[in-house]
Scaffold this active site. Structure first.
Site, PDB file in Angstrom:
ATOM      1  N   ARG A   1       0.855  -1.186   0.000  1.00  0.00           N
ATOM      2  CA  ARG A   1       0.000   0.000   0.000  1.00  0.00           C
ATOM      3  C   ARG A   1       0.889   1.234   0.000  1.00  0.00           C
ATOM      4  O   ARG A   1       1.883   1.295   0.748  1.00  0.00           O
ATOM      5  CB  ARG A   1      -0.905   0.025   1.237  1.00  0.00           C
ATOM      6  CG  ARG A   1      -2.121  -0.867   1.146  1.00  0.00           C
ATOM      7  CD  ARG A   1      -3.108  -0.397   0.077  1.00  0.00           C
ATOM      8  NE  ARG A   1      -4.281  -1.246  -0.017  1.00  0.00           N
ATOM      9  CZ  ARG A   1      -4.396  -2.294  -0.832  1.00  0.00           C
ATOM     10  NH1 ARG A   1      -3.396  -2.649  -1.619  1.00  0.00           N
ATOM     11  NH2 ARG A   1      -5.524  -2.982  -0.872  1.00  0.00           N
TER      12      ARG A   1
ATOM     13  N   HIS B   1      -0.782  -0.138 -10.004  1.00  0.00           N
ATOM     14  CA  HIS B   1      -1.450  -1.032  -9.033  1.00  0.00           C
ATOM     15  C   HIS B   1      -1.989  -2.301  -9.717  1.00  0.00           C
ATOM     16  O   HIS B   1      -3.199  -2.534  -9.758  1.00  0.00           O
ATOM     17  CB  HIS B   1      -2.575  -0.283  -8.308  1.00  0.00           C
ATOM     18  CG  HIS B   1      -2.934  -0.911  -6.986  1.00  0.00           C
ATOM     19  ND1 HIS B   1      -3.426  -0.200  -5.917  1.00  0.00           N
ATOM     20  CD2 HIS B   1      -2.866  -2.196  -6.557  1.00  0.00           C
ATOM     21  CE1 HIS B   1      -3.651  -1.017  -4.894  1.00  0.00           C
ATOM     22  NE2 HIS B   1      -3.314  -2.243  -5.266  1.00  0.00           N
TER      23      HIS B   1
ATOM     24  N   GLU C   1      -3.553   7.413  -4.639  1.00  0.00           N
ATOM     25  CA  GLU C   1      -3.923   6.901  -5.966  1.00  0.00           C
ATOM     26  C   GLU C   1      -5.212   7.553  -6.456  1.00  0.00           C
ATOM     27  O   GLU C   1      -6.110   7.767  -5.645  1.00  0.00           O
ATOM     28  CB  GLU C   1      -4.099   5.384  -5.894  1.00  0.00           C
ATOM     29  CG  GLU C   1      -2.795   4.692  -5.584  1.00  0.00           C
ATOM     30  CD  GLU C   1      -2.921   3.172  -5.482  1.00  0.00           C
ATOM     31  OE1 GLU C   1      -3.945   2.625  -5.915  1.00  0.00           O
ATOM     32  OE2 GLU C   1      -1.976   2.562  -4.964  1.00  0.00           O
TER      33      GLU C   1
HETATM   34  C1  GLV Z   1      -5.121  -5.088  -4.025  1.00  0.00           C
HETATM   35  O1  GLV Z   1      -4.416  -4.162  -3.791  1.00  0.00           O
HETATM   36  C2  GLV Z   1      -5.690  -5.912  -3.013  1.00  0.00           C
HETATM   37  O2  GLV Z   1      -5.644  -5.524  -1.843  1.00  0.00           O
HETATM   38  O3  GLV Z   1      -6.222  -6.979  -3.336  1.00  0.00           O
END
Ligand code: GLV
Length: 315
Positions: free
Chosen positions: A230, A277, A259
């Site tokens: 994250r 991501h 983001e």
């Molecule tokens: C993606 O970032 C997830 O948490 O699955």
């Protein structure tokens, strides 16, 4: 007829499963308008499920995240209303570990930069001192967060001849440490020892800005950071400085503090690989994630126990 509000289009199998219990599934266009009636919500990471949203959803029984991360959901507010929160562990572990290594390799060998150079017509034939990157064999991979994904990343390290050290909330049983060839370390030791530091912890109040200016300064000169966890684990402004002025040689990022915004300083730096991501973004994995979210909704709406409640098992 229970209403299921989903912020993503669900695959055919998930729709069939929910329609099998007579659910009325309201998709990305209709989910917000359906909150008043919804008994289940399937929220993407981009939807903040907070007390204000829950107030608009008085009949909600389950928030089924189609992701492993659930920092976009106020769990305390859900718990206060007796709303179950579920996520999608396991089904994305291998894809995310693969992407972590792809990003790690791309970063250390500066592959996107080399590819951009070739496309710009700069490839002049094999150049002995051109396009140089770093080595992995014999170097230390530091893993922060030895949950499912951290362990899957560690398992791949042997193939590249890297030593693994790790830190995080839980210490693995010694047998597992031996099997993974992973040696425990304190956070300070990890910063000092890692040639590549890879983050695999969830975002919590404890991990927010874990890599702040001070921690970044304590990383090894010439080391690399990889973040597929994250964005807010890292102070992005401080990272820009550490990449520009040292000690970092480079960074590979799949996640960002705000983001879809990316710190403008990162966009200008040549030693950074930036992905949008995509950690779990394979067709099969994303289908499994959506299916698991639907199966959790199905379970709760039929009075069964949720399959993967958040906080419901070892991570
Ligand atoms: C993606 O970032 C997830 O948490 O699955």
């Amino acid at each position: 007829m229970p209403v299921v509000a989903t912020t993503l289009p669900l695959p055919e199998g998930a729709l069939r499963l929910l329609e099998g219990i007579g659910a009325d599934v309201r998709g990305p266009e209709g989910w917000a308008g359906a909150l008043g009636e919804a008994e289940a919500l399937v929220p993407l990471l981009t939807v903040r499920v907070d007390a204000a949203l829950l107030e608009r959803a008085p009949r909600l029984r389950i928030v089924a995240c189609p992701t492993v991360g659930h920092d976009h959901v106020d769990r305390a507010a859900c718990a206060a209303r007796g709303i179950v929160v579920t996520n999608t562990p396991d089904v994305l572990t291998e894809a995310t570990a693969d992407l972590t290594w792809a990003l790690l390799l791309a970063t250390v060998r500066a592959l996107p930069q080399a590819e951009r150079s070739l496309r710009a017509g700069e490839f002049r034939g094999w150049g002995f001192w051109d396009y140089l990157g770093g080595d992995l064999a014999g170097r230390t991979l530091g893993i922060f967060g030895m949950g499912r994904i951290g362990r899957a990343v560690a398992r791949r390290a042997g193939a590249f001849g890297m030593r693994v050290r790790y830190a995080g909330r839980t210490r693995l049983p010694e047998e597992e440490e031996r099997a993974l060839g992973a040696e425990p370390a304190s956070w300070d030791e990890l910063l000092a020892a890692s040639d590549v530091l890879s983050l695999h912890a969830p975002l919590t109040p404890d991990t927010r800005h874990l890599l702040d200016r001070d921690a970044l300064r304590r990383m090894r000169p010439g080391s690399y950071l990889v973040n597929t966890a994250r964005g807010p684990l890292v102070d992005e402004a401080a990272l820009v400085e550490a990449l520009r002025d040292g000690p970092l040689a480079g960074a590979g990022l799949d996640v960002y503090e705000r983001e879809p915004e990316v710190h403008p300083g990162l966009l200008e730096l040549p030693n950074v690989v930036l992905l949008p991501h995509v950690g779990s973004a394979t067709r099969d994995t994303r289908t499994r994630m959506a299916m698991l979210a639907a199966r959790n909704v199905h379970a709760v709406l039929t009075g069964a126990a949720p399959l993967t409640p958040v906080g419901g098992g070892p991570r």
